[in-house]
Design a protein around this motif. Structure first.
Motif, short mmCIF file in Angstrom:
data_model
loop_
_atom_site.label_atom_id
_atom_site.label_comp_id
_atom_site.label_asym_id
_atom_site.label_seq_id
_atom_site.Cartn_x
_atom_site.Cartn_y
_atom_site.Cartn_z
N ARG A 141 0.83 -1.21 0.00
CA ARG A 141 0.00 0.00 0.00
C ARG A 141 0.87 1.27 0.00
O ARG A 141 0.54 2.26 -0.65
CB ARG A 141 -0.91 0.01 1.23
CG ARG A 141 -1.81 -1.20 1.38
CD ARG A 141 -2.94 -1.23 0.38
NE ARG A 141 -3.87 -2.28 0.76
CZ ARG A 141 -3.80 -3.55 0.35
NH1 ARG A 141 -2.85 -3.91 -0.50
NH2 ARG A 141 -4.68 -4.45 0.77
N VAL A 158 -4.40 -7.24 -4.42
CA VAL A 158 -4.86 -7.82 -3.15
C VAL A 158 -4.51 -9.30 -3.12
O VAL A 158 -4.71 -10.02 -4.11
CB VAL A 158 -6.39 -7.65 -2.99
CG1 VAL A 158 -6.84 -8.22 -1.65
CG2 VAL A 158 -6.78 -6.19 -3.11
N TRP A 160 -4.06 -12.82 -0.10
CA TRP A 160 -4.39 -13.31 1.24
C TRP A 160 -3.82 -14.71 1.40
O TRP A 160 -3.34 -15.31 0.46
CB TRP A 160 -5.91 -13.32 1.45
CG TRP A 160 -6.65 -14.03 0.36
CD1 TRP A 160 -6.93 -15.36 0.26
CD2 TRP A 160 -7.17 -13.44 -0.84
NE1 TRP A 160 -7.60 -15.64 -0.90
CE2 TRP A 160 -7.77 -14.47 -1.61
CE3 TRP A 160 -7.21 -12.14 -1.34
CZ2 TRP A 160 -8.37 -14.25 -2.84
CZ3 TRP A 160 -7.81 -11.91 -2.58
CH2 TRP A 160 -8.39 -12.96 -3.31
N CYS A 169 -5.73 -7.86 5.03
CA CYS A 169 -5.24 -7.85 3.64
C CYS A 169 -6.01 -6.88 2.75
O CYS A 169 -5.57 -6.57 1.64
CB CYS A 169 -5.29 -9.26 3.04
SG CYS A 169 -6.93 -9.94 2.80
N PHE A 170 -7.17 -6.37 3.20
CA PHE A 170 -7.93 -5.40 2.41
C PHE A 170 -7.80 -3.99 2.97
O PHE A 170 -8.50 -3.07 2.53
CB PHE A 170 -9.41 -5.80 2.38
CG PHE A 170 -9.65 -7.21 1.93
CD1 PHE A 170 -9.35 -7.61 0.64
CD2 PHE A 170 -10.16 -8.17 2.81
CE1 PHE A 170 -9.55 -8.92 0.22
CE2 PHE A 170 -10.37 -9.48 2.41
CZ PHE A 170 -10.06 -9.86 1.11
N CYS A 171 -6.93 -3.80 3.94
CA CYS A 171 -6.84 -2.50 4.62
C CYS A 171 -6.32 -1.42 3.68
O CYS A 171 -5.59 -1.68 2.72
CB CYS A 171 -5.93 -2.61 5.84
SG CYS A 171 -4.17 -2.77 5.45
N LEU A 173 -7.95 0.29 1.51
CA LEU A 173 -8.63 0.36 0.22
C LEU A 173 -10.08 0.78 0.40
O LEU A 173 -10.73 0.41 1.38
CB LEU A 173 -8.56 -0.99 -0.49
CG LEU A 173 -7.16 -1.58 -0.69
CD1 LEU A 173 -7.25 -2.91 -1.42
CD2 LEU A 173 -6.26 -0.61 -1.45
N GLU A 175 -14.17 1.14 -1.07
CA GLU A 175 -15.12 0.33 -1.82
C GLU A 175 -15.20 0.82 -3.26
O GLU A 175 -14.98 1.99 -3.55
CB GLU A 175 -16.51 0.41 -1.17
CG GLU A 175 -16.60 -0.31 0.15
CD GLU A 175 -18.04 -0.41 0.64
OE1 GLU A 175 -18.96 0.01 -0.10
OE2 GLU A 175 -18.26 -0.92 1.76
N VAL A 179 -9.66 -3.67 -8.60
CA VAL A 179 -8.61 -4.30 -7.82
C VAL A 179 -8.01 -5.43 -8.65
O VAL A 179 -8.65 -5.93 -9.59
CB VAL A 179 -9.11 -4.86 -6.47
CG1 VAL A 179 -9.63 -3.74 -5.59
CG2 VAL A 179 -10.18 -5.92 -6.69
N LEU A 203 -13.29 -10.64 -0.49
CA LEU A 203 -12.93 -9.42 -1.23
C LEU A 203 -14.18 -8.68 -1.68
O LEU A 203 -14.29 -7.46 -1.51
CB LEU A 203 -12.06 -9.79 -2.43
CG LEU A 203 -11.84 -8.74 -3.51
CD1 LEU A 203 -11.06 -7.56 -2.96
CD2 LEU A 203 -11.13 -9.33 -4.72
N GLN A 206 -16.11 -7.17 1.43
CA GLN A 206 -15.53 -6.01 2.10
C GLN A 206 -15.35 -4.80 1.19
O GLN A 206 -15.53 -3.66 1.62
CB GLN A 206 -14.17 -6.39 2.71
CG GLN A 206 -14.26 -7.36 3.87
CD GLN A 206 -12.99 -7.36 4.70
OE1 GLN A 206 -12.31 -6.34 4.84
NE2 GLN A 206 -12.67 -8.51 5.29
N LEU A 207 -14.99 -5.02 -0.07
CA LEU A 207 -14.64 -3.90 -0.95
C LEU A 207 -15.66 -3.62 -2.05
O LEU A 207 -15.66 -2.53 -2.61
CB LEU A 207 -13.26 -4.15 -1.60
CG LEU A 207 -12.08 -4.25 -0.65
CD1 LEU A 207 -10.79 -4.46 -1.45
CD2 LEU A 207 -11.94 -3.01 0.23
#
Length: 270
Positions: A141, A158, A160, A169-171, A173, A175, A179, A203, A206-207
């Protein structure tokens, strides 16, 4: 074996299913050598980063798709043609230098000149502890944000490993947007494939990305997002090379056989 059956195993047991030669102690020693060689603590590089509440560098979303050919980071450093998107879907050893104080400023300046880039795909897998994985997410990041701040176009990559990695692992980022993920190495066994598909589901949860760019072998993925697939060109090149080598070997063998028969005919043998 479904998700419920996987949950019966510990992380160490799953790691051995994925990588039979798994050894946490041996890998920790290798990690320490990398830290000493590459200068993992980069207070100079990360002191001015914009961080999320969890302390992860943030990356602004990009809503487009790559419209130019891809080039890997190693090749990007030796070209003067910037009409490419740079990717890091190669072994870590070929791009670890980007975190090295000796090279990082130069490499970031080079990356911003290209049409776009995917953030570094630092390894997240069973051989690492969760703290090593968190550090690799942080680095990915951070590099992406620094290139963005210099005007470069960035699509976050991304990755994991176990379910525990879904917490970090999605921190950094937001929505939506685009990706990138990679299927490299996940077809080695059933456990890897199952964990990969669970990660794709998480994924999306969360996003909620609009587009998922997928680099590597094509497999069936059920997603609401638009999927864009790109083959692993390095593997394709190696396969083509192997096929050409095999064809050349057959031609050489046939040529030797014709010569042998010619010699036998001149000597009066059948």
């Amino acid at each position: 074996m479904d998700s419920r059956q996987l949950s019966m195993f510990s992380e160490s047991e799953l790691a051995k299913m994925i990588s039979p030669a798994f050894s946490r102690k041996k890998n920790q020693a290798e990690w320490n050598l990398r830290v000493n060689r590459l200068g993992a603590v980069r207070a100079d590089l990360s002191k001015d980063l914009l961080l999320s509440e969890e302390g992860c560098p943030t990356i602004l979303p990009y809503f487009g798709i790559p419209e130019y050919p891809l080039i890997n980071f190693k090749e990007a450093l030796s070209t003067d043609n910037y009409d490419y998107w740079v990717h890091f879907f190669i072994d870590d050893v070929f791009f670890e230098q980007i975190w090295n104080p000796k090279y990082s400023e130069r490499d970031i300046e080079i990356l911003r000149r290209f049409r776009g880039m995917f953030t570094p795909d630092f390894t997240l897998d069973p051989r690492l502890s969760q703290w090593q994985e968190r550090f690799n997410v942080f680095r990915s990041r951070a590099i992406g944000q620094l290139v963005q701040r210099k005007g470069g176009i960035v699509i976050p990559t991304v990755g994991w490993s176990f379910r525990r990695s879904f917490d970090y692992c999605f921190c950094g980022l937001s929505e939506g947007g685009t990706v990138a993920i990679s299927t490299n190495g996940i077809l080695n066994n059933y456990v890897s494939l199952r964990l990969f598909k669970e990660g794709v589901f998480e994924l999306e949860r969360q996003l909620r990305p609009e587009t998922i760019f997928i680099y590597g072998s094509k497999i069936e993925l059920r997603t609401k997002a638009r999927q864009i697939w790109h083959p692993n060109t390095q593997i394709m090149h190696l396969r083509n090379q192997d096929a050409n080598d095999a064809e050349s070997a057959l031609l050489r063998s046939a040529k030797r056989e014709r010569r042998r028969r010619g010699r036998c005919g001149r000597r009066g043998f059948p």
